[in-house]
Enzyme design. Sequence first.
Site, PDB file in Angstrom:
ATOM      1  N   CYS A  75       0.878  -1.176   0.000  1.00 55.55           N
ATOM      2  CA  CYS A  75       0.000   0.000   0.000  1.00 55.55           C
ATOM      3  C   CYS A  75       0.911   1.221   0.000  1.00 55.55           C
ATOM      4  O   CYS A  75       2.007   1.174  -0.563  1.00 55.55           O
ATOM      5  CB  CYS A  75      -0.968  -0.020   1.175  1.00 55.55           C
ATOM      6  SG  CYS A  75      -0.208  -0.027   2.822  1.00 55.55           S
ATOM      7  N   TRP A  76       0.501   2.313   0.587  1.00 55.26           N
ATOM      8  CA  TRP A  76       1.307   3.534   0.539  1.00 55.26           C
ATOM      9  C   TRP A  76       2.506   3.465   1.494  1.00 55.26           C
ATOM     10  O   TRP A  76       3.653   3.629   1.090  1.00 55.26           O
ATOM     11  CB  TRP A  76       0.431   4.746   0.862  1.00 55.26           C
ATOM     12  CG  TRP A  76       1.166   6.024   1.145  1.00 55.26           C
ATOM     13  CD1 TRP A  76       1.040   6.814   2.235  1.00 55.26           C
ATOM     14  CD2 TRP A  76       2.143   6.673   0.312  1.00 55.26           C
ATOM     15  NE1 TRP A  76       1.879   7.914   2.150  1.00 55.26           N
ATOM     16  CE2 TRP A  76       2.566   7.843   0.973  1.00 55.26           C
ATOM     17  CE3 TRP A  76       2.725   6.368  -0.921  1.00 55.26           C
ATOM     18  CZ2 TRP A  76       3.527   8.714   0.452  1.00 55.26           C
ATOM     19  CZ3 TRP A  76       3.682   7.236  -1.454  1.00 55.26           C
ATOM     20  CH2 TRP A  76       4.060   8.394  -0.769  1.00 55.26           C
TER      21      TRP A  76
END
Length: 342
Positions: free
Chosen positions: A94-95
């Site tokens: 993810c981020w």
Amino acid sequence: MVIKLSAQDFLEKGKTIPMIDVRTPAEFEQGHIPGAVNIPIFTNEERAQVGTKYKRSSKDAAVLLGLELVGPKLSVFVKRAKKIAVNGEVLIHCWRGGMRSGSMAWLFETAGLKPSLLVGGYKAYRHYIRESFSWPTNLVVIGGYTGSGKTEVLHKLSDLGEQVLDLEGIANHKGSAFGALGQDDQPTTEHFENLLGQAWLEFDHSKPIWTEDESHAVGSVWINDPLFAQMRKAPLLAIIVPKSERIKRLVKEYACFDIDLLKQMCKKIEKRLGGLKVKKAFDSLELGDYATVADITLDYYDKAYGHGLDTRTTQEVYRIEIEKDEPEQNARYLIEYLQKLK
């Protein structure tokens, strides 16, 4: 057991194992690891809702809302992952490597898959590739006036087995006011850098890596500072091709485009060309005299590039006189010329 990987190991495994980016479609579109598949936990709108809940209420309330939104989609996530999994293995990020990727890894492991996580997420990957552009390297820059066939020479170098970083090819732009003609849409600057990084990490940096002389901007995208610094300190082989040859090439490349489009491109550099020259270019376009149009625009581009060559202070510049626009022969000559420099 969920395995945790560094950015370097994640990318290496990603050559054979599917990489799943669980960020929103908007985040993915802005920039992603080349080759990654987007299986977003939240839609763009859902992520905004969760963020708003977090700010206005609490973390617990945001988590509960997230569970409500994601719950109905869990089986869909698993089906999509199993469809692309190789031997049941998947790589997830993810981020920042936090709750979104961790939750998806738990789900996939529960469903019988073998997930691995990118430590630090996409942010860590971005840091890694940006850092890689500062590695010691053996870059060689091909320069020359507009119409010298530099891009085609680069392609011939690649055909001859040389390492090539095709900045304009990756940017979908030829680097001039006319550079967008006939090209696909440009990537974002962020994704342009990701695509450059993909090529950069595959190079043998002890051997020559050929690229084309560019300004910081290639159309609407930006060459990052570490790579641009490498380009500015690399030796520059400037191929000096007669203007008559360059005019022939420009006519061949641009005469196929609609006259109105070409007029729009001329308008972009009207301040630099002057109103009288632009009028003459427009009149020549109406008459189908593309050679005159090329000649007029080269007056501007040649002065600008010549000034750039003369004022370089941090780069070895070698001006190489070449009689004909013959890309393969010129590519071979550049290889020989570079060998003599060593």
